[in-house]
Design a protein around this motif. Sequence first.
Motif, mmCIF file in Angstrom:
data_model
loop_
_atom_site.group_PDB
_atom_site.id
_atom_site.type_symbol
_atom_site.label_atom_id
_atom_site.label_comp_id
_atom_site.label_asym_id
_atom_site.label_seq_id
_atom_site.Cartn_x
_atom_site.Cartn_y
_atom_site.Cartn_z
ATOM 1 N N VAL A 50 0.841 -1.194 0.000
ATOM 2 C CA VAL A 50 0.000 0.000 0.000
ATOM 3 C C VAL A 50 0.876 1.244 0.000
ATOM 4 O O VAL A 50 0.657 2.176 -0.780
ATOM 5 N N TYR A 51 1.883 1.270 0.854
ATOM 6 C CA TYR A 51 2.788 2.417 0.918
ATOM 7 C C TYR A 51 3.491 2.628 -0.420
ATOM 8 O O TYR A 51 3.608 3.751 -0.909
ATOM 9 N N HIS A 52 3.944 1.539 -1.025
ATOM 10 C CA HIS A 52 4.637 1.621 -2.319
ATOM 11 C C HIS A 52 3.713 2.212 -3.389
ATOM 12 O O HIS A 52 4.130 3.079 -4.166
ATOM 13 N N ILE A 53 2.469 1.764 -3.436
ATOM 14 C CA ILE A 53 1.515 2.281 -4.419
ATOM 15 C C ILE A 53 1.260 3.766 -4.188
ATOM 16 O O ILE A 53 1.264 4.563 -5.125
ATOM 17 N N ILE A 54 1.049 4.151 -2.935
ATOM 18 C CA ILE A 54 0.750 5.555 -2.634
ATOM 19 C C ILE A 54 1.948 6.443 -2.962
ATOM 20 O O ILE A 54 1.805 7.497 -3.573
ATOM 21 N N TYR A 55 3.131 6.011 -2.580
ATOM 22 C CA TYR A 55 4.322 6.842 -2.756
ATOM 23 C C TYR A 55 4.803 6.864 -4.211
ATOM 24 O O TYR A 55 5.059 7.931 -4.768
ATOM 25 N N GLU A 56 4.911 5.691 -4.834
ATOM 26 C CA GLU A 56 5.487 5.599 -6.175
ATOM 27 C C GLU A 56 4.470 5.864 -7.283
ATOM 28 O O GLU A 56 4.752 6.591 -8.225
ATOM 29 N N TYR A 57 3.305 5.243 -7.208
ATOM 30 C CA TYR A 57 2.337 5.344 -8.298
ATOM 31 C C TYR A 57 1.470 6.595 -8.200
ATOM 32 O O TYR A 57 1.156 7.204 -9.207
ATOM 33 N N LEU A 58 1.054 6.956 -6.993
ATOM 34 C CA LEU A 58 0.188 8.115 -6.828
ATOM 35 C C LEU A 58 0.962 9.391 -6.511
ATOM 36 O O LEU A 58 0.403 10.480 -6.575
ATOM 37 N N GLY A 59 2.225 9.270 -6.147
ATOM 38 C CA GLY A 59 3.059 10.441 -5.879
ATOM 39 C C GLY A 59 2.593 11.242 -4.678
ATOM 40 O O GLY A 59 2.619 12.458 -4.705
ATOM 41 N N MET A 60 2.164 10.541 -3.624
ATOM 42 C CA MET A 60 1.675 11.226 -2.431
ATOM 43 C C MET A 60 2.561 10.912 -1.248
ATOM 44 O O MET A 60 3.319 9.953 -1.256
ATOM 45 N N ARG A 61 2.456 11.758 -0.222
ATOM 46 C CA ARG A 61 3.151 11.505 1.028
ATOM 47 C C ARG A 61 2.276 11.992 2.165
ATOM 48 O O ARG A 61 1.325 12.745 1.962
ATOM 49 N N LYS A 62 2.591 11.569 3.372
ATOM 50 C CA LYS A 62 1.807 11.938 4.546
ATOM 51 C C LYS A 62 2.314 13.276 5.066
ATOM 52 O O LYS A 62 3.490 13.468 5.270
ATOM 53 N N LEU A 63 1.399 14.212 5.281
ATOM 54 C CA LEU A 63 1.749 15.534 5.791
ATOM 55 C C LEU A 63 0.664 15.947 6.769
ATOM 56 O O LEU A 63 -0.490 16.084 6.388
ATOM 57 N N CYS A 64 1.035 16.119 8.014
ATOM 58 C CA CYS A 64 0.072 16.521 9.055
ATOM 59 C C CYS A 64 -1.144 15.598 9.072
ATOM 60 O O CYS A 64 -2.282 16.051 9.061
ATOM 61 N N ALA A 65 -0.905 14.312 9.056
ATOM 62 C CA ALA A 65 -1.930 13.265 9.136
ATOM 63 C C ALA A 65 -2.825 13.193 7.902
ATOM 64 O O ALA A 65 -3.858 12.548 7.932
ATOM 65 N N LYS A 66 -2.445 13.822 6.796
ATOM 66 C CA LYS A 66 -3.217 13.752 5.559
ATOM 67 C C LYS A 66 -2.304 13.319 4.420
ATOM 68 O O LYS A 66 -1.126 13.651 4.399
ATOM 69 N N TRP A 67 -2.862 12.585 3.467
ATOM 70 C CA TRP A 67 -2.130 12.242 2.257
ATOM 71 C C TRP A 67 -2.266 13.398 1.282
ATOM 72 O O TRP A 67 -3.365 13.836 0.966
ATOM 73 N N VAL A 68 -1.154 13.924 0.818
ATOM 74 C CA VAL A 68 -1.139 15.039 -0.119
ATOM 75 C C VAL A 68 -0.168 14.721 -1.251
ATOM 76 O O VAL A 68 0.773 13.949 -1.077
#
Length: 77
Positions: A50-68
Amino acid sequence: MSTEDGERSGRPKEVATDENVKKIHKMIFKDSKLKLNKIADTLKISIECVYHIIYEYLGMRKLCAKWVPRELTFDEK
């Protein structure tokens, strides 16, 4: 006797399918404070995938408890 492997049933080798990427994107779009383990439990895949998909494929990261998105536009900042 053959030395080649035949087709095997079971889990696919690649978890980052288009379907999983779309499902994760839709889940995060609905609730940006969603936790990795909640997504993993819902889709029945590992937290690392899940982390790999969010970070690599969707280009998102966690910032202040939100995915941006990693790259914010001037208006988003």
